[in-house]
Design an enzyme around this catalytic site. Structure first.
Site, PDB file in Angstrom:
ATOM      1  N   THR A  76      43.032  45.764  34.519  1.00 43.26           N
ATOM      2  CA  THR A  76      42.613  44.589  33.766  1.00 43.26           C
ATOM      3  C   THR A  76      43.755  44.191  32.849  1.00 43.26           C
ATOM      4  OG1 THR A  76      40.872  43.654  32.362  1.00 43.26           O
ATOM      5  CG2 THR A  76      41.582  45.916  31.869  1.00 43.26           C
TER       6      THR A  76
ATOM      7  N   HIS B  48      38.823  38.672  25.906  1.00 41.42           N
ATOM      8  CA  HIS B  48      38.874  40.094  26.230  1.00 41.42           C
ATOM      9  C   HIS B  48      38.045  40.889  25.227  1.00 41.42           C
ATOM     10  CE1 HIS B  48      40.886  42.351  29.451  1.00 41.42           C
ATOM     11  NE2 HIS B  48      40.589  43.400  28.702  1.00 41.42           N
ATOM     12  N   ASP B  49      36.957  41.461  25.733  1.00 41.29           N
ATOM     13  CA  ASP B  49      36.081  42.347  24.963  1.00 41.29           C
ATOM     14  C   ASP B  49      35.449  41.684  23.748  1.00 41.29           C
ATOM     15  OD1 ASP B  49      36.530  44.358  26.790  1.00 41.29           O
ATOM     16  OD2 ASP B  49      38.168  45.255  25.650  1.00 41.29           O
TER      17      ASP B  49
ATOM     18  N   HIS C 292      33.055  40.496  30.880  1.00 36.53           N
ATOM     19  CA  HIS C 292      32.437  41.821  30.947  1.00 36.53           C
ATOM     20  C   HIS C 292      31.199  41.898  30.055  1.00 36.53           C
ATOM     21  CE1 HIS C 292      32.362  46.184  31.612  1.00 36.53           C
ATOM     22  NE2 HIS C 292      32.000  46.269  30.340  1.00 36.53           N
TER      23      HIS C 292
ATOM     24  N   HIS D  66      39.992  35.405  37.702  1.00 32.79           N
ATOM     25  CA  HIS D  66      41.334  36.000  37.764  1.00 32.79           C
ATOM     26  C   HIS D  66      41.477  36.674  39.128  1.00 32.79           C
ATOM     27  CE1 HIS D  66      44.646  38.555  35.614  1.00 32.79           C
ATOM     28  NE2 HIS D  66      44.978  38.236  36.849  1.00 32.79           N
TER      29      HIS D  66
ATOM     30  N   GLU E 264      43.227  32.364  36.052  1.00 33.81           N
ATOM     31  CA  GLU E 264      44.214  33.250  35.439  1.00 33.81           C
ATOM     32  C   GLU E 264      45.023  33.955  36.530  1.00 33.81           C
ATOM     33  OE1 GLU E 264      41.455  34.537  31.606  1.00 33.81           O
ATOM     34  OE2 GLU E 264      41.742  35.941  33.257  1.00 33.81           O
TER      35      GLU E 264
ATOM     36  N   ARG F 106      29.355  46.177  48.262  1.00 28.89           N
ATOM     37  CA  ARG F 106      28.660  46.182  49.542  1.00 28.89           C
ATOM     38  C   ARG F 106      29.184  45.022  50.389  1.00 28.89           C
ATOM     39  NH1 ARG F 106      27.350  50.305  47.630  1.00 28.89           N
ATOM     40  NH2 ARG F 106      25.271  51.217  47.352  1.00 28.89           N
TER      41      ARG F 106
ATOM     42  N   HIS G 174      37.994  41.954  43.199  1.00 28.73           N
ATOM     43  CA  HIS G 174      36.810  41.246  42.698  1.00 28.73           C
ATOM     44  C   HIS G 174      36.841  39.804  43.210  1.00 28.73           C
ATOM     45  CE1 HIS G 174      39.811  40.588  39.570  1.00 28.73           C
ATOM     46  NE2 HIS G 174      39.639  41.802  39.073  1.00 28.73           N
TER      47      HIS G 174
END
Length: 247
Positions: A105, A199-200, A223, A43, A75, A18, A50
């Protein structure tokens, strides 16, 4: 003890849906730092889907003025625009990733053998007083890969833990991925590199990771911690991730 750096890309991506100033990237940076996170990771990408350049500048100001002990980790791919941003902001850590400009990503580490000369040049360009350089590293880079990484002048590698994170329903594969991560981490420490990870990583898979891959200096988590924060709020999510990391 592994320090927690909270990646705020997902917060920025939600905001960007938005034309509104919320959720506030700097506001939530305050929340996670007040809850005990050791630093902030971003990043910024060329299309600013983003994190925006203005976010980076605002976060740098926030950390410099209100959280001088917190670490800022930026990053990115080593482009002229990225170099200029790093020189303007002067973060404590720069993590170099081999992403293409439009990549959704990060999904792989550097090919240290083919990119060794490039990385050596870039690392020397970016190193500054008190500035650490980390290189995104595949879990199976092994001795040969980290030896080249060390020769570039980098201070750390960041283990790409995505393949391990994707094994949430495959314990045999998870065991295989953990073994590869552990071997590369051991090799990195042996040649004098520090080890980060990201990562994850989740509350569910961090305990096994921490047991298999000791002496990780810092984990960058975005995330999963953002998803958990939707249920429990960011302060509680930060507390739980810090507990899982032993920090």
């Amino acid at each position: 003890m592994t320090l927690l750096s909270v990646n705020l890309n997902a917060v920025a991506q939600l905001r960007n849906r938005r034309d509104l100033p919320w959720p506030s990237v700097t506001g939530l940076a305050r929340v996670v730092l007040d809850a005990g996170a050791s630093g902030i990771t971003v990043h910024p990408r060329p299309d600013e889907r983003h994190i925006r350049r203005t976010d980076v500048l605002d976060l740098a100001k926030l950390l410099r003025e209100d959280y001088p002990a917190a670490e800022f980790n930026i990053e990115g791919y080593p482009s002229p625009e990225f170099f200029a941003l790093i020189e303007e902001v002067n973060p404590q850590q720069v993590t170099l990733v081999p992403d293409e400009p439009g990549q959704a990503t990060s999904d792989h580490g550097w090919d240290f053998h083919s990119k060794g000369p490039l990385l050596t040049s870039v690392v020397q360009m970016l190193k500054g007083e008190g500035r650490r350089i980390s290189l995104f590293c595949d879990p199976d880079a092994g001795v040969d890969g980290v030896t080249v990484a060390r020769a570039s002048g980098a201070d750390r590698i960041e283990l790409y833990t995505g393949p391990y994170g994707s094994c949430h329903n495959d314990p045999d594969r998870a065991e295989y991925e953990l073994a590869a991560l552990a071997e590369t981490a051991r090799a990195a420490h042996a040649v004098g590199l520090g080890v980060n990870a990201g990562h994850d990583l989740t509350l569910a898979n961090l305990p096994a990771f921490q047991a298999a891959v000791p002496d990780v200096a810092e984990a960058s988590i975005g995330h999963a911690i953002t998803a958990d924060a939707l249920l429990m709020g960011f302060p509680e999510a930060v507390r739980r991730y810090r507990a899982a990391l032993g920090s």
